[in-house]
Design an enzyme around this catalytic site. Structure first.
Site, short mmCIF file in Angstrom:
data_model
loop_
_atom_site.label_atom_id
_atom_site.label_comp_id
_atom_site.label_asym_id
_atom_site.label_seq_id
_atom_site.Cartn_x
_atom_site.Cartn_y
_atom_site.Cartn_z
N GLY A 48 0.79 -0.98 0.30
CA GLY A 48 -0.20 -0.17 0.26
C GLY A 48 0.82 1.30 0.18
O GLY A 48 -0.05 2.94 -0.12
N HIS A 49 2.38 1.25 0.12
CA HIS A 49 2.82 2.62 0.36
C HIS A 49 4.44 2.48 -0.76
O HIS A 49 5.24 1.73 -0.64
CB HIS A 49 3.16 2.79 1.48
CG HIS A 49 4.48 4.05 2.04
ND1 HIS A 49 5.06 4.34 1.72
CD2 HIS A 49 3.61 5.00 2.21
CE1 HIS A 49 5.21 5.52 2.60
NE2 HIS A 49 3.94 5.82 2.54
N PHE A 50 3.91 2.66 -2.15
CA PHE A 50 2.40 3.01 -2.84
C PHE A 50 2.92 1.61 -4.01
O PHE A 50 4.39 1.40 -4.45
CB PHE A 50 2.48 4.03 -3.25
CG PHE A 50 3.10 5.51 -2.28
CD1 PHE A 50 1.66 5.39 -2.06
CD2 PHE A 50 4.10 5.41 -1.88
CE1 PHE A 50 1.62 6.90 -0.56
CE2 PHE A 50 3.71 6.97 -1.33
CZ PHE A 50 2.99 7.60 -0.70
#
Length: 144
Positions: A48-50
C-alpha cells in the site's frame, strides 16, 4: 560483535513482519552498533506504500534505527528481558527514499543512559548516502 537475525531475536522481542533489522555487523554493547536491513519488494508495507512506486515509510526507517538501539541496550545482562519503548524522536530528517533492493545501513550511537531512559543518535544510509537521521529517546520497561 556480529549478530544474525536469530541472535537478534534472542535479544529484542520484535518478530516478522515488524522485525526491521536483519543483522548487526559491528557492536559495542551499551555504546554503539551498525545494523543492516535488506529491503525487499516482499515487505508487507509495499502493498500500500505505494503499489506503483514502492517507498519504505519513513517511520519504519526510524523504527529500524530504534531496533538497532534496542539491541545495543538489551544486549547487556542488566537489561535482559526488558521492553524498549519510544519516549521521543527529535530532529528527524529524511534525505533519500528507500526502495526495494536497497540495503539500509544503520548506525546508532548511545549518548546517554540513566535510570532506564536512553538517548541515541541514529543515521541510516543507502549506498553511502544519508537517507535518515534522528535523535531517539526511549525507556526500558519491565514486560507485563
Amino acid at each position: 560483535m556480529n549478530l544474525n537475525s536469530i541472535e537478534i531475536q534472542k535479544i529484542i522481542p520484535h518478530r516478522y513482519p515488524f522485525l526491521l533489522v536483519d543483522k548487526i555487523i559491528d557492536m559495542e554493547v551499551g555504546k554503539r552498533a551498525v545494523g543492516i536491513k535488506n529491503v525487499t519488494i516482499n515487505e508487507p508495507f509495499f502493498q500500500g506504500h505505494f503499489p506503483d512506486q514502492p517507498i519504505m515509510p519513513g517511520v519504519l526507517i526510524v523504527e529500524a534505527m530504534a531496533q538497532v538501539a534496542a539491541v545495543i541496550c538489551m544486549g547487556s545482562e542488566e537489561n535482559e528481558g526488558k521492553l524498549g519503548v519510544f519516549t521521543g524522536i527529535d530532529n528527524c530528517k529524511f534525505r533519500k527514499q528507500v526502495v526495494p533492493g536497497d540495503a539500509l545501513h544503520i548506525e546508532i550511537e548511545m549518548t546517554a543512559f540513566r535510570r532506564g531512559i536512553g538517548k541515541a543518535e541514529g543515521k541510516a544510509y543507502v549506498d553511502g548516502q544519508l537517507a535518515c537521521s534522528a535523535s531517539l529517546t526511549f525507556a526500558l520497561i519491565d514486560k507485563a
